[in-house]
Design a protein around this motif. Structure first.
Motif, short mmCIF file in Angstrom:
data_model
loop_
_atom_site.label_atom_id
_atom_site.label_comp_id
_atom_site.label_asym_id
_atom_site.label_seq_id
_atom_site.Cartn_x
_atom_site.Cartn_y
_atom_site.Cartn_z
N ASN A 21 0.82 -1.21 0.00
CA ASN A 21 0.00 0.00 0.00
C ASN A 21 0.85 1.26 0.00
N PHE A 150 -6.96 -4.47 8.08
CA PHE A 150 -7.55 -3.48 7.16
C PHE A 150 -6.61 -3.23 5.99
N GLU A 151 -5.33 -3.13 6.28
CA GLU A 151 -4.34 -2.93 5.21
C GLU A 151 -4.26 -4.14 4.28
N THR A 154 -7.32 -3.80 1.90
CA THR A 154 -7.16 -2.77 0.86
C THR A 154 -6.05 -3.14 -0.12
N VAL A 157 -7.39 -5.62 -2.68
CA VAL A 157 -8.19 -4.91 -3.68
C VAL A 157 -7.29 -4.14 -4.63
N LYS A 158 -6.27 -3.51 -4.09
CA LYS A 158 -5.36 -2.72 -4.93
C LYS A 158 -4.60 -3.62 -5.90
N LEU A 323 -8.90 4.84 -5.38
CA LEU A 323 -8.64 3.89 -4.30
C LEU A 323 -7.15 3.79 -3.99
N THR A 324 -6.33 3.75 -5.04
CA THR A 324 -4.88 3.66 -4.86
C THR A 324 -4.34 4.86 -4.09
N SER A 327 -5.69 4.84 -0.31
CA SER A 327 -5.07 3.78 0.50
C SER A 327 -3.60 4.09 0.76
N ASN A 330 -3.44 6.73 3.43
CA ASN A 330 -3.70 6.12 4.74
C ASN A 330 -2.43 5.45 5.29
#
Length: 601
Positions: A21, A150-151, A154, A157-158, A323-324, A327, A330
């Motif tokens: 991420n 959570f990471e 994400t 998904v990434k 999204l990229t 995330s 974050n």
């Protein structure tokens, strides 16, 4: 002391996904198009490939040190203990600055992607610049184990989005969405920005550096990594988890392979980009100091989807980019908070201390979930004002309008700079570029630290083995060797990494000035270097530091440093009933803002 320790609960999968991420952000999706426009098809491949090789070389040194000592604030600690006290402090500050400013910059970059669907200053100000950062701060307030999962979610998904983009780009290339003009002239370059292709390539290398910021993340978050094995002792309320094994085993996979993964993914995407988008397309982003009067630009990958005329694909790609960016923002906040916490978490404070040390001591505490919430809040708020500058830019554009500039790549275009928006745009870009240059400085210092460490234990290997110092038997091939990891090609790898980083810092980053002096690329490339050196000098005076490197010629000093690092590696272990408890054993006094023990100097 518990309020100065973080939970060690991050598994290997957490650390790898957090690193994914942190690394996979807008550097590929947005700046890849900038590289293509600037240097053509060959440059976009070479830039990501060569910088990927440099990233791998640097991570060899970091990975070996990290597997031995996964300590809080590792990147600063390694430099402090093997190179210079004050230099280590400045490395930590530079690294914190990179990720703190990147958090705000990525929020700003998200707005440009949202404008693909909606261009509203009210939406930007309320939702993107206020509500979204608050949500990210809330997510970072979770306990680290919950945050880790959570990471993972994400990042999955990434990565799925990346696979979809790669497959789609292969389809676009196979369908022949353009006539491969890029490869008829692979050394095409923007002749307004550079006099020749080599200059353009050097500029592309500088831009591509931004894409690899994040590969060193395992070192930044090692303070919350847990050993790979654990066993339960006792029963009922007295039950405890006792950890065995080396914490370095948890971070080893990420430290070894993230640079390889990033290099492969970026180079492949660069190749596919060169096969689907013409380098002369006016919608590709240009470097702002050449032309800040461009028509509306977009990510090269979204542009490839638009050129394919596949319904809905461009919108889907843009959603992936949003999204990229979010995330990545974050994760950058998470890294910034841990770096700051690693710098200040052992400052005790007290009525006899100076006021700023008491402030830092207050910031270096965790909440009931062992989350450094105060350091995280400072990291978030330090540059949170940066995205709001976009509102002033939007206001200027709406009142004065925006000129467009056509560039066909065959003749030198008219170079337009300045305008009502140039000051704001330049300021934001300069801060973002300073962050990536700051990471190059950190990389160079880590290679330097490894070189001195390698020469040090090679020189004193016999004395260290006689004194039974653990985890120093790098040159011993015995079956009972406890040395956790030997990186590839050392010490030549570290020397090459140091020289290459300095070459990029001092030569490659200056290529933008070879076609004339521009304020923005000069500040982007060299302002952080100047500040870094000045801060190092000021700290020398402020802390009455010696104007010499750490003396590693005495085996007693070396033993003290290594044993101290071994003890510091145990900080934050939850099994406090073991022998690694108490201030003198589990929390080695290593305040980076206080003067260090004399033997380390």
């Amino acid at each position: 002391m518990k309020r100065r320790m973080a939970h060690r609960k991050l598994r290997s999968i957490h650390i790898f996904m957090i690193t994914i991420n942190a690394t996979l952000g807008t550097g590929l999706y947005w700046r890849g198009g900038q590289v293509l426009e600037l240097g053509g098809s060959l440059a976009v491949i070479l830039s990501f490939l060569l910088m990927g090789i440099l990233a791998w070389v640097v991570m060899q040194s970091i990975a070996e040190l990290l597997c031995i000592w996964p300590v809080p604030g590792a990147l600063a600690v390694f430099v402090r203990k093997f190179v210079d006290d004050e230099l280590g402090i400045v490395v930590g500050i530079a690294y914190w600055f990179t990720y703190s400013v990147a958090f705000a910059y990525l929020i700003s970059a998200t707005a440009a992607e949202i404008h693909f669907w909606l261009d509203s200053a009210e939406f930007d100000g309320v939702v993107l610049y206020l509500i979204i950062p608050l949500i990210l701060i809330l997510i970072n307030s979770f306990g680290v184990e919950l945050y880790g999962w959570f990471e993972v979610a994400t990042a999955v998904v990434k990565l799925s989005c990346l696979v979809i983009i790669i497959i789609s780009m292969i389809v676009f290339a196979a369908r022949g969405t353009h006539d491969l003009a890029n490869w008829e002239n692979p050394t095409h370059f923007d002749n307004c920005a550079a006099h020749n292709w080599v200059t353009a390539l050097f500029m592309c290398l500088s831009i591509a550096t931004f894409a690899y910021v994040g590969i060193e993340t395992p070192a930044a978050i090692a303070l919350e990594a847990r050993p790979p094995k654990m066993k339960s002792t006792g029963s009922g309320e007295s039950q405890q988890l006792n950890y065995t094994g080396n914490i370095g085993d948890t971070v080893r996979f990420s430290a070894k392979w993230i640079s390889v993964f990033a290099c492969f993914a970026y180079t492949l995407c660069g190749l596919l980009l060169s096969l689907t988008v013409d380098a002369t397309n006016e919608k590709l982003p240009r470097v702002d100091w050449v032309d800040q009067s461009q028509a509306a630009v977009t990510s090269a990958f979204v542009l490839a989807a638009e050129l394919s005329h596949a319904p809905g694909v461009a919108s889907a790609f843009n959603g992936f980019l949003v999204l990229t960016a979010l995330s990545c923002a974050n994760t950058n906040l998470f890294i910034a908070s841990r770096m700051l916490f690693g710098l200040i978490n052992q400052i005790e404070g007290g009525p006899d201390e100076r006021w700023y040390l008491n402030v830092l001591a207050w910031l270096g505490r965790t909440n009931s979930y062992r989350v450094p919430i105060r350091a995280m809040a400072v990291s978030a708020l330090a540059f949170i004002w940066l995205p709001f500058l976009q509102l002033a830019r939007s206001s200027a554009e709406s009142s004065q309008g925006t000129e467009t500039n056509s560039f066909d790549g065959t003749a030198a275009p008219e170079c337009q700079g300045g305008g009502a928006t140039s000051g704001i745009t330049s300021f934001i870009d300069i801060l973002a570029d300073m962050g990536s240059v700051g990471v190059l400085i950190v990389w160079a210092c880590e290679c330097w630290a490894f070189i001195r460490y390698y020469n040090c234990i090679n020189r004193h290997k016999d004395e260290l083995m006689e004194r039974k110092v653990p985890r120093v038997r790098r040159f011993d091939e015995g079956d009972d060797n406890d040395y956790p990891y030997i990186s590839n090609g050392q010490p030549f790898t570290a020397y090459f990494g140091l020289i290459a980083c300095l070459f990029v810092l001092l030569v490659v980053n200056g290529a933008a000035l070879w076609n004339g002096f521009y304020v923005e690329p000069f500040l982007s490339s060299y302002l952080i270097v100047i500040i870094f050196i000045l801060l190092w000098i000021l700290l020398k005076y402020f802390r009455d530091g010696r104007w010499s490197l750490v003396d590693l010629s005495d085996p007693n000093t070396v033993e003290s440093i290594i044993r101290g690092l071994h003890q510091f590696s145990f900080s934050g272990y939850p099994n406090e009933s073991t022998s690694n408890t108490g201030r003198n054993s589990s929390m080695w006094p290593l305040s980076l803002l206080a003067r260090s023990p004399r033997e380390d100097r």
